[in-house]
Scaffold this motif. Structure first.
Motif, PDB file in Angstrom:
ATOM      1  N   LEU A 413      -2.080   3.081  -9.284  1.00 45.71           N
ATOM      2  CA  LEU A 413      -1.277   2.120  -8.642  1.00 45.71           C
ATOM      3  C   LEU A 413      -0.657   2.755  -7.417  1.00 45.71           C
ATOM      4  CD1 LEU A 413       0.650   0.043 -11.286  1.00 45.71           C
ATOM      5  CD2 LEU A 413      -0.746  -1.033  -9.478  1.00 45.71           C
ATOM      6  N   SER A 414      -0.174   4.119  -7.676  1.00 42.29           N
ATOM      7  CA  SER A 414       0.621   4.759  -6.632  1.00 42.29           C
ATOM      8  C   SER A 414      -0.467   5.358  -5.404  1.00 42.29           C
ATOM      9  CB  SER A 414       1.175   6.024  -6.997  1.00 42.29           C
ATOM     10  OG  SER A 414       2.068   5.658  -7.966  1.00 42.29           O
ATOM     11  N   LYS A 415      -1.938   5.507  -5.961  1.00 41.53           N
ATOM     12  CA  LYS A 415      -3.009   5.939  -5.000  1.00 41.53           C
ATOM     13  C   LYS A 415      -3.130   4.758  -4.126  1.00 41.53           C
ATOM     14  CE  LYS A 415      -5.239   9.534  -7.675  1.00 41.53           C
ATOM     15  NZ  LYS A 415      -6.243   9.891  -8.402  1.00 41.53           N
ATOM     16  N   TYR A 416      -3.349   3.338  -4.714  1.00 42.15           N
ATOM     17  CA  TYR A 416      -3.481   2.053  -3.881  1.00 42.15           C
ATOM     18  C   TYR A 416      -2.295   1.931  -2.777  1.00 42.15           C
ATOM     19  CZ  TYR A 416      -7.733   0.850  -6.519  1.00 42.15           C
ATOM     20  OH  TYR A 416      -8.992   0.811  -6.967  1.00 42.15           O
ATOM     21  N   ALA A 417      -1.182   2.181  -3.164  1.00 46.17           N
ATOM     22  CA  ALA A 417       0.057   2.047  -2.486  1.00 46.17           C
ATOM     23  C   ALA A 417      -0.091   2.940  -1.249  1.00 46.17           C
ATOM     24  CB  ALA A 417       1.245   2.380  -3.272  1.00 46.17           C
ATOM     25  N   LEU A 418      -0.454   4.102  -1.354  1.00 47.89           N
ATOM     26  CA  LEU A 418      -0.510   4.952  -0.119  1.00 47.89           C
ATOM     27  C   LEU A 418      -1.920   4.400   0.682  1.00 47.89           C
ATOM     28  CD1 LEU A 418      -0.353   8.327  -1.941  1.00 47.89           C
ATOM     29  CD2 LEU A 418       1.364   7.184  -0.694  1.00 47.89           C
ATOM     30  N   THR A 419      -2.889   4.092   0.119  1.00 44.96           N
ATOM     31  CA  THR A 419      -4.010   3.395   1.063  1.00 44.96           C
ATOM     32  C   THR A 419      -3.622   2.242   1.681  1.00 44.96           C
ATOM     33  OG1 THR A 419      -5.513   4.205  -0.760  1.00 44.96           O
ATOM     34  CG2 THR A 419      -6.525   2.548   0.581  1.00 44.96           C
ATOM     35  N   LEU A 420      -3.051   1.207   1.022  1.00 44.68           N
ATOM     36  CA  LEU A 420      -2.342   0.157   1.903  1.00 44.68           C
ATOM     37  C   LEU A 420      -1.346   0.479   2.703  1.00 44.68           C
ATOM     38  CD1 LEU A 420      -2.316  -2.303  -1.267  1.00 44.68           C
ATOM     39  CD2 LEU A 420      -3.684  -2.384   0.577  1.00 44.68           C
ATOM     40  N   GLU A 421      -0.583   1.231   2.511  1.00 45.61           N
ATOM     41  CA  GLU A 421       0.477   1.471   3.540  1.00 45.61           C
ATOM     42  C   GLU A 421      -0.239   2.202   4.920  1.00 45.61           C
ATOM     43  OE1 GLU A 421       4.702   3.368   3.167  1.00 45.61           O
ATOM     44  OE2 GLU A 421       3.329   5.335   3.183  1.00 45.61           O
ATOM     45  N   GLU A 422      -1.164   3.052   4.631  1.00 50.38           N
ATOM     46  CA  GLU A 422      -1.823   3.962   5.481  1.00 50.38           C
ATOM     47  C   GLU A 422      -2.777   2.851   6.439  1.00 50.38           C
ATOM     48  OE1 GLU A 422      -5.172   7.361   6.361  1.00 50.38           O
ATOM     49  OE2 GLU A 422      -4.512   7.110   4.489  1.00 50.38           O
ATOM     50  N   HIS A 423      -3.176   1.903   5.674  1.00 56.10           N
ATOM     51  CA  HIS A 423      -4.007   1.019   6.410  1.00 56.10           C
ATOM     52  C   HIS A 423      -3.358  -0.030   7.076  1.00 56.10           C
ATOM     53  CE1 HIS A 423      -7.451  -1.795   7.093  1.00 56.10           C
ATOM     54  NE2 HIS A 423      -6.958  -2.584   6.853  1.00 56.10           N
ATOM     55  N   PHE A 424      -2.315  -0.670   6.646  1.00 57.01           N
ATOM     56  CA  PHE A 424      -1.525  -1.657   7.335  1.00 57.01           C
ATOM     57  C   PHE A 424      -0.498  -0.913   8.471  1.00 57.01           C
ATOM     58  CE2 PHE A 424      -3.133  -4.202   4.027  1.00 57.01           C
ATOM     59  CZ  PHE A 424      -3.559  -5.400   4.809  1.00 57.01           C
ATOM     60  N   GLY A 425      -0.248   0.302   8.046  1.00 54.31           N
ATOM     61  CA  GLY A 425       0.931   0.892   9.230  1.00 54.31           C
ATOM     62  C   GLY A 425       2.205   0.883   8.792  1.00 54.31           C
ATOM     63  N   VAL A 426       2.391   0.229   8.042  1.00 54.69           N
ATOM     64  CA  VAL A 426       4.107   0.010   7.401  1.00 54.69           C
ATOM     65  C   VAL A 426       4.112   0.032   6.101  1.00 54.69           C
ATOM     66  CG1 VAL A 426       4.388  -1.482   9.512  1.00 54.69           C
ATOM     67  CG2 VAL A 426       3.427  -2.519   7.443  1.00 54.69           C
ATOM     68  N   THR A 427       5.433   0.001   5.509  1.00 54.64           N
ATOM     69  CA  THR A 427       5.710   0.047   4.210  1.00 54.64           C
ATOM     70  C   THR A 427       5.261  -1.093   3.533  1.00 54.64           C
ATOM     71  OG1 THR A 427       7.343   1.640   4.444  1.00 54.64           O
ATOM     72  CG2 THR A 427       7.514   0.337   2.546  1.00 54.64           C
ATOM     73  N   GLN A 428       4.669  -0.983   2.444  1.00 54.33           N
ATOM     74  CA  GLN A 428       4.011  -2.302   1.749  1.00 54.33           C
ATOM     75  C   GLN A 428       5.019  -2.758   0.579  1.00 54.33           C
ATOM     76  OE1 GLN A 428       1.097  -4.263   3.067  1.00 54.33           O
ATOM     77  NE2 GLN A 428       2.120  -3.306   4.792  1.00 54.33           N
ATOM     78  N   ASP A 429       4.956  -4.076   0.478  1.00 60.28           N
ATOM     79  CA  ASP A 429       5.569  -4.862  -0.921  1.00 60.28           C
ATOM     80  C   ASP A 429       4.252  -5.269  -1.423  1.00 60.28           C
ATOM     81  OD1 ASP A 429       6.517  -6.437  -2.551  1.00 60.28           O
ATOM     82  OD2 ASP A 429       7.998  -7.444  -1.332  1.00 60.28           O
ATOM     83  N   ILE A 430       3.831  -4.905  -2.795  1.00 62.00           N
ATOM     84  CA  ILE A 430       2.630  -5.094  -3.378  1.00 62.00           C
ATOM     85  C   ILE A 430       2.721  -5.719  -4.695  1.00 62.00           C
ATOM     86  CG2 ILE A 430       0.395  -4.115  -4.218  1.00 62.00           C
ATOM     87  CD1 ILE A 430       1.455  -1.752  -2.225  1.00 62.00           C
ATOM     88  N   GLU A 431       2.002  -6.887  -4.942  1.00 60.76           N
ATOM     89  CA  GLU A 431       2.144  -7.482  -6.369  1.00 60.76           C
ATOM     90  C   GLU A 431       0.882  -7.175  -6.784  1.00 60.76           C
ATOM     91  OE1 GLU A 431       2.564 -11.922  -8.124  1.00 60.76           O
ATOM     92  OE2 GLU A 431       3.427 -11.424  -6.229  1.00 60.76           O
ATOM     93  N   TRP A 432       0.695  -6.824  -8.286  1.00 55.84           N
ATOM     94  CA  TRP A 432      -0.355  -6.385  -9.007  1.00 55.84           C
ATOM     95  C   TRP A 432      -0.419  -7.028 -10.286  1.00 55.84           C
ATOM     96  CZ3 TRP A 432       0.978  -3.725 -13.197  1.00 55.84           C
ATOM     97  CH2 TRP A 432       2.252  -3.089 -13.359  1.00 55.84           C
ATOM     98  N   ALA A 433      -1.599  -7.020 -11.016  1.00 53.88           N
ATOM     99  CA  ALA A 433      -1.705  -7.191 -12.442  1.00 53.88           C
ATOM    100  C   ALA A 433      -2.697  -6.493 -13.073  1.00 53.88           C
ATOM    101  CB  ALA A 433      -2.101  -8.859 -12.326  1.00 53.88           C
TER     102      ALA A 433
END
Length: 872
Positions: A413-433
């Motif tokens: 999950l944490s790796k995906y969080a880093l990927t999303l933050e890098e892609h969107f360029g801002v801190t992300q609030d992410i919902e997962w299942a």
């Protein structure tokens, strides 16, 4: 009554031998002051001037505040932008109105420029593009983040995750904003609903709830257009391959999950069967008009036409575990940690707060590592049942108090969080299942809104081993700058300003914009955050420290320095600790739509194009921003106020009162309001003690602190030159000389026209606690000596003015026009006192200036006795 000034200059015995001079005395004594109505005209003009200054200050303050917000260090909303943009627009209109009152309608052309800028400004903050034309439905396979106007922010981000970053998401599709318009128009709702909402007040909750219920009932009972129904069903069958797949029906409003989360404002329906999709679609649309949603968007500054709803139809994940993850800890964003909240079952219990989630903290650097975990007992969990609904059930005893996700899943999950933050360029609030088979799926991602001051880079305040040259100042644009100091003494110095230099100056000036692209930093003795130059520095992002008081005294030209425009310090040399610690990290807020709107709005307000008042381009037609208009209006207003003495000169009956000064001048006073102490009423015998005008008191102190010259050596050549000059004067010129000196006064304002023989000094000043308003203008002309001697006196006066920091000095022949502005009250008062001394000192110097060395001698004498000496 004191003798006329010309009597003092020439001497009684000489005057008696020059018969034609009697004309002057006759005209002088004949001037009357009968019409107090003319004084009211001046008072109204001054009132307009004060109103203009007040509006101008309000504009500059709001501009400074909005520019500061653009730094990303504050949490703002759209209402803040709209409120300030409208307020500035109203203030600018007031500035134009007041200027035209002062100048009798001379600048009506500004209204056309105002209209043009206002239209652009409103378009920028309204930012309401027509809902994009397009399909009624779009599968996630065909969506990216650029399609937010069509599919809404939530759906756009889901499509972006899948198609641009290859992050696993459930199958699904969007019912678009085009479909929303189609549905609303088909049922005749749009105009009716917008009309109802526009008249609602958020203060009347009963009215709001009633309107909400009426609108929602209409929507829930409305018809889905046949073509739209077919599009939804066909897309459903295509995406889910003909299976009756249960789905979640989720809001994806056009503004949702962008600058504003609208968290919890709109409805979501879980575990929905195909047959219920269109009815639940209407229910989500209806939630756009719930009373809490209406209250939210109205208090955030949205308009009714801003609200449009796309909807997501997303395959239901029968989750073993679910939750929410932040790509950076909002409680301590300066420390690079990821936070994960997790529960057994559907993650909806995390979102709605019905279960206390497990909490995990993961360090980002140097490598992903779980640094803490909190696992409370989870009593209930949400699960999908077979009857197309969601149930809350007791959590099995074996799962209570145990981790719902493994360490391996936490790191994934944490790796995906880093990927999303890098892609969107801002801190992300992410919902997962995580489904029953262990597959990880992401349900949404959006910008995480935190207080930006929490992510401000740390700048150390105690730097050992480096000499601190300056320890105070007003930070106008934050940053760290390093380079060699370049001290600006006069405007021409800017021509030699080097690349990477640190600009050091006594005062601020918008003319410094010409080197801001090269400047590493700016430091001045005086200045404030709302001035023109301060605004330019923020626009160019030049680290700027103002109001240090001592910069030009303690910093040497070409000295290597480091400017800390965060803590307000200047150090000698290169301070690596500062430069290395202040990293220009990407600011997560600078990429949000809200800040893009703010930036667009400021392009119509802040940039300053009218830099040089003397330039031909300094005209209404070249005003491209509100800043241009305010600078132009401020400049012209001061010019017209400066010229009110010209009006009085040709209309001697202007309601003046003679003042007994004890000086050899005949002085008439015009009170514009507040210049004479209220407790005194209108005294029969006006003296300086009755005056409450701050600038007059300071200037008069200088006048009375000098011995008025009676015995300066007058050579025959100089005197005869004066006679020859006078003998050729016209009747109109004799009229001009004959008039007495006079002064316009208010509590903060003075316009003093002091006539001494054959020359005129005009000193205008405005003195308040607001340094942006404070200025001194000086005009000098005339003289009775031969030309070479008059020019030497002009040189002496100009060089002394420069010595006391006049930053604009224009000399044409024997005429001087000079200005000094934006100094603190105490400093302005000190300079006015020096101006009073200078007025007396130069009273008849053109008679004695035989050569340049004599001129230099008198200049040195004045500086030593009245500037350098007075400062000790």
């Amino acid at each position: 009554m004191p003798q006329p000034a010309v009597n003092v200059i020439i001497g009684n015995s000489i005057l008696e031998t020059v018969g034609f001079f009697q004309k002057i005395l006759d005209k002088f004594s004949g001037a009357s002051a009968k019409d107090a109505g003319q004084s009211d005209v001046f008072a109204r003009k001054y009132a307009s001037f004060q109103a203009l200054l007040n509006a101008n200050n309000s504009i500059l303050e709001k501009m400074a505040d909005m520019e500061d917000k653009l730094s990303g260090e504050y949490l703002i909303d759209r209402q803040y932008i709209v409120h300030n943009a409208v307020a500035i627009s109203e203030n600018v209109k007031d500035v134009i109105d007041r200027l035209n009152e002062i100048a009798h309608g001379k600048y009506t052309g500004l209204y056309e420029r105002y209209k043009h800028i206002s239209i652009g400004l409103e378009e920028a903050y309204t930012r309401r593009k027509p809902v994009a034309d397009g399909s009624l439905t779009v599968a996630f396979d065909g969506i990216n983040k650029s399609m937010a106007d069509l599919v809404g922010g939530k759906n756009a981000n889901l499509g972006e995750m899948k198609n641009a970053v290859s992050i696993p998401i459930p199958k699904g599709f969007a019912i678009t904003s085009t479909a929303y318009i189609r549905f609303m128009q088909h049922n005749g709702f749009l105009d009716k609903i917008n009309s109802t909402l526009s008249s609602l007040s958020v203060d009347n909750l009963d009215e709001l709830r009633a309107a909400s219920k009426e609108i929602k009932d209409k929507i829930l009972n409305a018809e889905i257009p046949p073509d739209m129904y077919s599009a939804i069903m066909d897309t459903y069958d295509g995406v889910f391959e003909g299976r009756d797949t249960t789905v979640s029906i989720r809001s994806s409003a056009i503004e949702e999950d962008d600058d504003f989360s609208f968290a919890g404002q709109y409805s979501t329906y879980l575990n929905v069967r195909k047959a219920e999709v269109t009815q639940k679609y209407k229910a989500v649309i209806a939630s756009l008009f719930s009373d809490n949603a209406i209250f939210y968007y109205k208090t955030k500054g949205f308009k009714e036409t801003d609200m449009a709803m796309a909807v997501g139809v997303v395959e239901m994940v029968r989750a073993r575990a679910g939750g929410v993850m932040y790509s950076n800890d909002p409680n301590d964003p300066a420390i690079a940690n990821i936070t994960i909240n997790a529960v057994w079952g559907l993650g909806s219990t995390v979102v709605d707060g019905t279960a206390t989630p497990q909490s995990y903290l993961i360090a980002k650097e140097p490598a992903l590592k779980i640094i803490s975990a909190a696992i409370p007992e989870q009593q209930i969990m949400a699960v999908c049942n077979e009857n197309s609904s969601v149930d809350e059930v007791q959590t099995p005893v074996t799962k209570r108090g145990s981790a719902s996700i493994s360490d391996e899943e936490i790191i994934t999950l944490s790796k995906y969080a880093l990927t999303l933050e890098e892609h969107f360029g801002v801190t992300q609030d992410i919902e997962w299942a995580i489904d029953q088979s262990g597959q990880l799926l992401f349900l949404q991602t959006r910008p995480l809104h935190v207080y930006a001051h929490e992510v401000t880079p740390h700048v150390p305040t105690d730097i050992k081993g480096h000499k601190r040259l300056i320890g105070k100042g007003v930070v106008t644009c934050k940053g760290i700058g390093h380079g060699k100091a370049f001290i600006i003494r006069r405007e021409d110095d800017l021509l030699d300003f080097p690349e990477g230099g640190v600009l050091i100056a006594r005062t601020t000036s918008p003319r410094y914009v010409t080197v801001m692209n090269k400047a590493a930093a700016i430091v001045t003795n005086i200045g404030g955050t709302t001035g023109h130059m301060a605004s330019l520095a923020r626009e160019y992002q030049v680290p700027t420290l103002l109001d240090t008081e001592i910069a030009t005294d303690v910093i040497r030209h070409e000295q290597e320095i480091t400017v800390d425009a965060v803590n307000g310090c200047v150090y000698e040399g290169y301070v690596r600790e500062l430069i290395d610690n202040y990293e220009n990290k990407p600011n997560p807020f600078r990429e949000t739509l809200l800040f893009k709107i703010l930036s667009q709005v400021l392009t119509w307000i802040v940039p300053l194009n009218l830099i040089h008042p003397e330039a031909e381009e300094f005209s209404p037609k070249n005003c491209a921003t509100f800043h241009d208009i305010t600078r132009f209006a401020h400049e012209k207003a001061m010019q017209h106020m400066f010229q009110i003495t010209d009006v009085a000169a040709v209309q001697p009956e202007f309601g003046a009162v003679k003042m007994v000064t004890g000086l050899p001048i005949d002085l008439a006073v015009i009170d514009l309001g507040g210049g004479i102490r209220a407790s005194e009423g209108r005294p029969k015998r006006l003296t300086p003690e009755h005056v409450s005008s701050t600038p007059f008191i300071a200037f008069f102190k200088g006048l009375t602190s000098m011995r008025w010259p009676q015995g300066r050596p007058v050579d025959v050549g100089g005197f005869m030159g004066m006679i020859a000059h006078s003998a050729t004067m016209s009747e109109a010129q004799l009229d001009e000389i004959a008039k007495c000196s006079f002064v316009f006064l208010s509590d903060h304002y003075m316009n003093f026209s002091i006539r001494l023989g054959y020359h005129l000094s005009l000193v205008e000043a405005y003195v308040t606690d607001n340094l942006n308003d404070n200025y001194i203008q000086f005009h000098f002309k005339g003289g009775g000596a031969q030309e070479d001697r008059r020019l030497r006196r002009v040189r002496l006066i100009s060089e002394i003015l420069r010595e006391i920091d006049f930053d604009s000095i224009v000399v044409k022949g024997d005429v001087i026009d000079a200005r000094l502005s934006k100094y603190k009250k105490q400093s302005i008062e000190q300079k006015l006192e020096i101006m009073g001394r200078l007025t007396v000192y130069t009273k008849q110097l053109d008679m004695v200036m035989y050569n340049d060395s004599v001129t230099d001698q008198y200049k040195a004498e004045f500086i030593k006795e009245h500037i350098t000496g007075a400062a000790k």
